[in-house]
Design a protein around this motif. Structure first.
Motif, PDB file in Angstrom:
ATOM      1  N   ASP A  34      -7.086  -0.297   9.187  1.00 49.14           N
ATOM      2  CA  ASP A  34      -5.919   0.244   8.481  1.00 49.14           C
ATOM      3  C   ASP A  34      -6.149   0.313   6.973  1.00 49.14           C
ATOM      4  OD1 ASP A  34      -4.540   0.578  10.853  1.00 49.14           O
ATOM      5  OD2 ASP A  34      -3.364  -1.263  10.636  1.00 49.14           O
ATOM      6  N   TYR A  37      -7.939   3.473   6.058  1.00 47.49           N
ATOM      7  CA  TYR A  37      -7.013   4.604   6.141  1.00 47.49           C
ATOM      8  C   TYR A  37      -6.114   4.651   4.905  1.00 47.49           C
ATOM      9  CZ  TYR A  37      -3.204   7.570   7.779  1.00 47.49           C
ATOM     10  OH  TYR A  37      -2.253   8.551   7.887  1.00 47.49           O
ATOM     11  N   LEU A  38      -5.504   3.514   4.573  1.00 45.18           N
ATOM     12  CA  LEU A  38      -4.594   3.464   3.436  1.00 45.18           C
ATOM     13  C   LEU A  38      -5.327   3.715   2.121  1.00 45.18           C
ATOM     14  CD1 LEU A  38      -1.701   3.126   2.539  1.00 45.18           C
ATOM     15  CD2 LEU A  38      -2.049   0.653   2.492  1.00 45.18           C
ATOM     16  N   LYS A  41      -5.797   7.494   1.842  1.00 44.39           N
ATOM     17  CA  LYS A  41      -4.538   8.167   1.487  1.00 44.39           C
ATOM     18  C   LYS A  41      -4.162   7.866   0.038  1.00 44.39           C
ATOM     19  CE  LYS A  41      -3.730  10.175   5.359  1.00 44.39           C
ATOM     20  NZ  LYS A  41      -3.745  11.627   5.450  1.00 44.39           N
ATOM     21  N   SER A  42      -4.387   6.633  -0.399  1.00 50.53           N
ATOM     22  CA  SER A  42      -4.072   6.250  -1.780  1.00 50.53           C
ATOM     23  C   SER A  42      -4.971   6.977  -2.761  1.00 50.53           C
ATOM     24  CB  SER A  42      -4.224   4.737  -1.961  1.00 50.53           C
ATOM     25  OG  SER A  42      -3.324   4.050  -1.122  1.00 50.53           O
ATOM     26  N   THR A  61       1.811   6.805   5.792  1.00 49.90           N
ATOM     27  CA  THR A  61       1.360   5.421   5.596  1.00 49.90           C
ATOM     28  C   THR A  61       2.376   4.381   6.058  1.00 49.90           C
ATOM     29  OG1 THR A  61       2.212   5.295   3.338  1.00 49.90           O
ATOM     30  CG2 THR A  61      -0.068   6.061   3.623  1.00 49.90           C
ATOM     31  N   SER A  63       4.357   2.778   4.471  1.00 50.09           N
ATOM     32  CA  SER A  63       4.156   1.661   3.551  1.00 50.09           C
ATOM     33  C   SER A  63       5.431   1.356   2.783  1.00 50.09           C
ATOM     34  CB  SER A  63       3.025   2.006   2.582  1.00 50.09           C
ATOM     35  OG  SER A  63       3.390   3.119   1.799  1.00 50.09           O
ATOM     36  N   GLU A  77      -4.419  -6.366  -2.645  1.00 48.87           N
ATOM     37  CA  GLU A  77      -4.662  -5.113  -1.922  1.00 48.87           C
ATOM     38  C   GLU A  77      -6.031  -4.539  -2.275  1.00 48.87           C
ATOM     39  OE1 GLU A  77      -0.153  -3.367  -1.406  1.00 48.87           O
ATOM     40  OE2 GLU A  77      -1.116  -3.275  -3.378  1.00 48.87           O
ATOM     41  N   TYR A  81      -9.114  -3.704   0.189  1.00 48.29           N
ATOM     42  CA  TYR A  81      -9.793  -2.411   0.258  1.00 48.29           C
ATOM     43  C   TYR A  81     -11.296  -2.597   0.070  1.00 48.29           C
ATOM     44  CZ  TYR A  81      -5.152  -0.260  -0.352  1.00 48.29           C
ATOM     45  OH  TYR A  81      -3.850   0.125  -0.210  1.00 48.29           O
TER      46      TYR A  81
END
Length: 109
Positions: A34, A37-38, A41-42, A61, A63, A77, A81
């Motif tokens: 995940d 993926y995030l 997208k970020s 997301t 989120s 975070e 990542y």
């Protein structure tokens, strides 16, 4: 294959890496994380919308960020990542090493 995929998004990375290395489970698992993926997208949101969250990002997301907010990333975070990216890199290197060894064994002496 690389000429059609610039590797700037997760879908392209998956298409190339999983095809090149014949879907090794560790690489599949790392790419399905995940956090990966995030992060993708970020990254897209930061590059193309200066971090301004839109309804698409919010929807895709699920989120804490809502449309109209500016994306912020905490140190924890960011560390998550980084761990996810390292896991993908390690799995890709392992897959490459395994395929290179198999190719070497298959060559006639």
């Amino acid at each position: 294959m690389l000429s059609e995929n610039d590797l700037s998004d997760l879908s392209s990375m998956k298409a190339v890496l999983l095809t090149l290395f014949e879907r090794p489970p560790s690489l599949v698992q790392a790419l399905e994380d995940d956090a990966v993926y995030l992060l993708g997208k970020s990254r897209h949101l930061l590059v193309h919308r200066a971090g301004h969250v839109d309804s698409k990002f919010e929807r895709e997301t699920a989120s804490r960020w809502k449309a109209g907010m500016v994306l912020t990333i905490s140190a924890n975070e960011l560390a998550g990542y980084a761990r996810a990216v390292v896991a993908v890199a390690e799995a890709a290197v392992d897959a490459y090493s395994g395929s290179a060894q198999a190719e070497q064994k298959a060559r006639p002496a």
